[in-house]
Design a protein around this motif. Structure first.
Motif, PDB file in Angstrom:
ATOM      1  N   HIS A 177       0.863  -1.189   0.000  1.00  0.00           N
ATOM      2  CA  HIS A 177       0.000   0.000   0.000  1.00  0.00           C
ATOM      3  C   HIS A 177       0.897   1.237   0.000  1.00  0.00           C
ATOM      4  CE1 HIS A 177      -3.843   1.894   1.788  1.00  0.00           C
ATOM      5  NE2 HIS A 177      -3.116   2.819   1.212  1.00  0.00           N
ATOM      6  N   MET A 178       0.794   2.059  -1.042  1.00  0.00           N
ATOM      7  CA  MET A 178       1.683   3.214  -1.202  1.00  0.00           C
ATOM      8  C   MET A 178       0.929   4.530  -1.027  1.00  0.00           C
ATOM      9  SD  MET A 178       3.702   1.722  -4.509  1.00  0.00           S
ATOM     10  CE  MET A 178       2.227   1.011  -5.217  1.00  0.00           C
ATOM     11  N   LEU A 179       1.613   5.504  -0.444  1.00  0.00           N
ATOM     12  CA  LEU A 179       1.062   6.834  -0.214  1.00  0.00           C
ATOM     13  C   LEU A 179       2.217   7.820  -0.220  1.00  0.00           C
ATOM     14  CD1 LEU A 179      -1.282   8.736   0.836  1.00  0.00           C
ATOM     15  CD2 LEU A 179      -0.544   8.087   3.134  1.00  0.00           C
ATOM     16  N   GLU A 180       2.018   8.969  -0.852  1.00  0.00           N
ATOM     17  CA  GLU A 180       3.097   9.960  -0.831  1.00  0.00           C
ATOM     18  C   GLU A 180       3.296  10.464   0.592  1.00  0.00           C
ATOM     19  OE1 GLU A 180      -0.047  13.342  -2.312  1.00  0.00           O
ATOM     20  OE2 GLU A 180       1.347  12.456  -3.706  1.00  0.00           O
ATOM     21  N   THR A 181       4.496  10.911   0.891  1.00  0.00           N
ATOM     22  CA  THR A 181       4.789  11.442   2.222  1.00  0.00           C
ATOM     23  C   THR A 181       4.123  12.797   2.395  1.00  0.00           C
ATOM     24  OG1 THR A 181       6.814  12.488   1.448  1.00  0.00           O
ATOM     25  CG2 THR A 181       7.011  10.254   2.374  1.00  0.00           C
ATOM     26  N   ARG A 182       4.020  13.241   3.629  1.00  0.00           N
ATOM     27  CA  ARG A 182       3.402  14.534   3.935  1.00  0.00           C
ATOM     28  C   ARG A 182       4.076  15.665   3.153  1.00  0.00           C
ATOM     29  NH1 ARG A 182       3.838  14.778   9.543  1.00  0.00           N
ATOM     30  NH2 ARG A 182       5.939  15.518   9.260  1.00  0.00           N
ATOM     31  N   GLU A 183       5.402  15.589   3.024  1.00  0.00           N
ATOM     32  CA  GLU A 183       6.140  16.626   2.312  1.00  0.00           C
ATOM     33  C   GLU A 183       6.047  16.466   0.798  1.00  0.00           C
ATOM     34  OE1 GLU A 183       7.534  14.570   4.585  1.00  0.00           O
ATOM     35  OE2 GLU A 183       7.400  15.919   6.306  1.00  0.00           O
ATOM     36  N   GLY A 184       5.556  15.335   0.322  1.00  0.00           N
ATOM     37  CA  GLY A 184       5.437  15.089  -1.108  1.00  0.00           C
ATOM     38  C   GLY A 184       6.753  14.751  -1.782  1.00  0.00           C
ATOM     39  N   ASP A 185       7.786  14.441  -0.991  1.00  0.00           N
ATOM     40  CA  ASP A 185       9.115  14.188  -1.557  1.00  0.00           C
ATOM     41  C   ASP A 185       9.512  12.719  -1.520  1.00  0.00           C
ATOM     42  OD1 ASP A 185       9.389  13.947   1.168  1.00  0.00           O
ATOM     43  OD2 ASP A 185      11.190  15.187   1.296  1.00  0.00           O
ATOM     44  N   GLY A 186       8.550  11.865  -1.233  1.00  0.00           N
ATOM     45  CA  GLY A 186       8.854  10.438  -1.159  1.00  0.00           C
ATOM     46  C   GLY A 186       7.579   9.631  -1.097  1.00  0.00           C
ATOM     47  N   ILE A 187       7.748   8.341  -0.906  1.00  0.00           N
ATOM     48  CA  ILE A 187       6.617   7.427  -0.831  1.00  0.00           C
ATOM     49  C   ILE A 187       6.716   6.638   0.471  1.00  0.00           C
ATOM     50  CG2 ILE A 187       5.534   5.371  -1.862  1.00  0.00           C
ATOM     51  CD1 ILE A 187       5.089   7.766  -3.582  1.00  0.00           C
ATOM     52  N   GLU A 188       5.607   6.583   1.193  1.00  0.00           N
ATOM     53  CA  GLU A 188       5.499   5.728   2.354  1.00  0.00           C
ATOM     54  C   GLU A 188       4.824   4.450   1.877  1.00  0.00           C
ATOM     55  OE1 GLU A 188       3.002   5.749   6.488  1.00  0.00           O
ATOM     56  OE2 GLU A 188       4.010   7.593   5.885  1.00  0.00           O
ATOM     57  N   VAL A 189       5.335   3.330   2.312  1.00  0.00           N
ATOM     58  CA  VAL A 189       4.802   2.047   1.861  1.00  0.00           C
ATOM     59  C   VAL A 189       4.526   1.162   3.065  1.00  0.00           C
ATOM     60  CG1 VAL A 189       5.246  -0.001   0.452  1.00  0.00           C
ATOM     61  CG2 VAL A 189       6.157   2.207  -0.266  1.00  0.00           C
ATOM     62  N   TRP A 190       3.320   0.625   3.114  1.00  0.00           N
ATOM     63  CA  TRP A 190       2.965  -0.371   4.115  1.00  0.00           C
ATOM     64  C   TRP A 190       2.960  -1.710   3.401  1.00  0.00           C
ATOM     65  CZ3 TRP A 190      -1.788   3.089   4.616  1.00  0.00           C
ATOM     66  CH2 TRP A 190      -1.478   4.238   5.334  1.00  0.00           C
ATOM     67  N   ILE A 191       3.698  -2.653   3.937  1.00  0.00           N
ATOM     68  CA  ILE A 191       3.784  -3.978   3.330  1.00  0.00           C
ATOM     69  C   ILE A 191       3.301  -5.001   4.343  1.00  0.00           C
ATOM     70  CG2 ILE A 191       5.310  -5.716   2.308  1.00  0.00           C
ATOM     71  CD1 ILE A 191       7.234  -3.424   1.579  1.00  0.00           C
ATOM     72  N   THR A 192       2.330  -5.808   3.959  1.00  0.00           N
ATOM     73  CA  THR A 192       1.861  -6.870   4.839  1.00  0.00           C
ATOM     74  C   THR A 192       2.237  -8.212   4.215  1.00  0.00           C
ATOM     75  OG1 THR A 192      -0.330  -6.845   3.793  1.00  0.00           O
ATOM     76  CG2 THR A 192      -0.057  -5.553   5.781  1.00  0.00           C
ATOM     77  N   LEU A 193       3.006  -8.972   4.969  1.00  0.00           N
ATOM     78  CA  LEU A 193       3.446 -10.303   4.553  1.00  0.00           C
ATOM     79  C   LEU A 193       3.308 -11.240   5.737  1.00  0.00           C
ATOM     80  CD1 LEU A 193       6.809  -9.285   2.825  1.00  0.00           C
ATOM     81  CD2 LEU A 193       4.714  -9.973   1.660  1.00  0.00           C
ATOM     82  N   ASP A 194       3.334 -12.529   5.475  1.00  0.00           N
ATOM     83  CA  ASP A 194       3.364 -13.429   6.622  1.00  0.00           C
ATOM     84  C   ASP A 194       4.737 -13.294   7.284  1.00  0.00           C
ATOM     85  OD1 ASP A 194       5.249 -15.209   5.459  1.00  0.00           O
ATOM     86  OD2 ASP A 194       3.683 -16.512   4.700  1.00  0.00           O
ATOM     87  N   GLU A 195       4.860 -13.801   8.494  1.00  0.00           N
ATOM     88  CA  GLU A 195       6.056 -13.564   9.301  1.00  0.00           C
ATOM     89  C   GLU A 195       7.346 -14.025   8.617  1.00  0.00           C
ATOM     90  OE1 GLU A 195       7.687 -14.265  13.856  1.00  0.00           O
ATOM     91  OE2 GLU A 195       5.707 -15.019  13.282  1.00  0.00           O
ATOM     92  N   SER A 196       7.326 -15.198   7.999  1.00  0.00           N
ATOM     93  CA  SER A 196       8.562 -15.707   7.389  1.00  0.00           C
ATOM     94  C   SER A 196       8.996 -14.852   6.190  1.00  0.00           C
ATOM     95  CB  SER A 196       8.411 -17.173   6.975  1.00  0.00           C
ATOM     96  OG  SER A 196       7.437 -17.309   5.959  1.00  0.00           O
ATOM     97  N   GLU A 197       8.030 -14.426   5.368  1.00  0.00           N
ATOM     98  CA  GLU A 197       8.382 -13.573   4.227  1.00  0.00           C
ATOM     99  C   GLU A 197       8.838 -12.189   4.682  1.00  0.00           C
ATOM    100  OE1 GLU A 197       5.033 -13.723   1.536  1.00  0.00           O
ATOM    101  OE2 GLU A 197       5.988 -15.338   0.415  1.00  0.00           O
ATOM    102  N   MET A 198       8.194 -11.651   5.735  1.00  0.00           N
ATOM    103  CA  MET A 198       8.613 -10.347   6.256  1.00  0.00           C
ATOM    104  C   MET A 198      10.031 -10.423   6.803  1.00  0.00           C
ATOM    105  SD  MET A 198       7.867  -7.161   6.580  1.00  0.00           S
ATOM    106  CE  MET A 198       6.104  -6.929   6.494  1.00  0.00           C
ATOM    107  N   ASN A 199      10.343 -11.494   7.515  1.00  0.00           N
ATOM    108  CA  ASN A 199      11.704 -11.664   8.036  1.00  0.00           C
ATOM    109  C   ASN A 199      12.716 -11.746   6.895  1.00  0.00           C
ATOM    110  OD1 ASN A 199      10.932 -11.556  10.713  1.00  0.00           O
ATOM    111  ND2 ASN A 199      10.678 -13.768  10.880  1.00  0.00           N
ATOM    112  N   MET A 200      12.335 -12.427   5.812  1.00  0.00           N
ATOM    113  CA  MET A 200      13.229 -12.524   4.657  1.00  0.00           C
ATOM    114  C   MET A 200      13.447 -11.131   4.042  1.00  0.00           C
ATOM    115  SD  MET A 200      12.995 -15.349   1.540  1.00  0.00           S
ATOM    116  CE  MET A 200      11.273 -15.504   1.820  1.00  0.00           C
ATOM    117  N   LEU A 201      12.364 -10.354   3.902  1.00  0.00           N
ATOM    118  CA  LEU A 201      12.475  -9.012   3.334  1.00  0.00           C
ATOM    119  C   LEU A 201      13.332  -8.117   4.225  1.00  0.00           C
ATOM    120  CD1 LEU A 201      11.577  -7.045   1.099  1.00  0.00           C
ATOM    121  CD2 LEU A 201       9.589  -6.497   2.526  1.00  0.00           C
TER     122      LEU A 201
END
Length: 159
Positions: free
Chosen positions: A117-141
């Motif tokens: 899930h992507m959203l521009e930052t408050r300042e508009g100079d970047g992207i904030e990203v929320w990533i939901t994965l299961d625990e093993s894939e998140m640990n790998m990332l």
């Protein structure tokens, strides 16, 4: 869209574009991005006209059927991407000032797994990203040094 929506329109335009890669495909990131780009480019003015016209319901039904067929044929790794960028959310004043930080609802449950899930930052100079994965894939990332070189993990929303 052609014609463009009115300035104060609100609602959802739902379409699930998909790009498939088989397990045996050896695919590098640039070619995956190219495949995704080709899929998304198909959603143009002509496509939206067909969707709005007499073909709309059958197009949506076929799209959903293809997704069901894909997912019911055996184990499938599915990764969804969505973006709130360019919505002007940080410029919206709901009567108590502009938001300091914008987030979605609590993202949990199988419906939201493998979602980026992507959203521009408050300042508009970047992207904030929320990533939901299961625990093993998140640990790998979170163990991938190349990935970590480009991100800030769990920064404070007020930084």
């Amino acid at each position: 869209m052609v014609p463009p929506l009115q300035e104060y329109s609100i609602g959802n335009l739902l379409w699930i574009p998909r790009t498939q890669c088989a397990v045996h495909d050896v695919i590098e990131l640039p070619s995956l991005v190219g495949k995704l780009r080709e899929t998304i480019k198909k959603i143009d003015g002509d496509f939206v006209k067909r969707l709005q016209g007499g073909e709309g319901l059958s197009m949506i039904s076929e799209n959903v059927k293809e997704m069901v067929d894909l997912c019911s044929g055996g184990p499938v790794d599915y990764y969804g991407f969505t973006s709130w960028s360019k919505f002007g959310i940080y410029e919206t004043d709901f009567g108590f000032g502009k938001p300091v930080w914008v987030s979605s609802h609590k993202i949990s449950g199988s419906m939201f797994m493998n979602l980026v899930h992507m959203l521009e930052t408050r300042e508009g100079d970047g992207i904030e990203v929320w990533i939901t994965l299961d625990e093993s894939e998140m640990n790998m990332l979170l163990g991938d040094q190349e990935f970590l070189a480009f991100v800030s993990v769990d920064p404070s929303p007020t930084d």
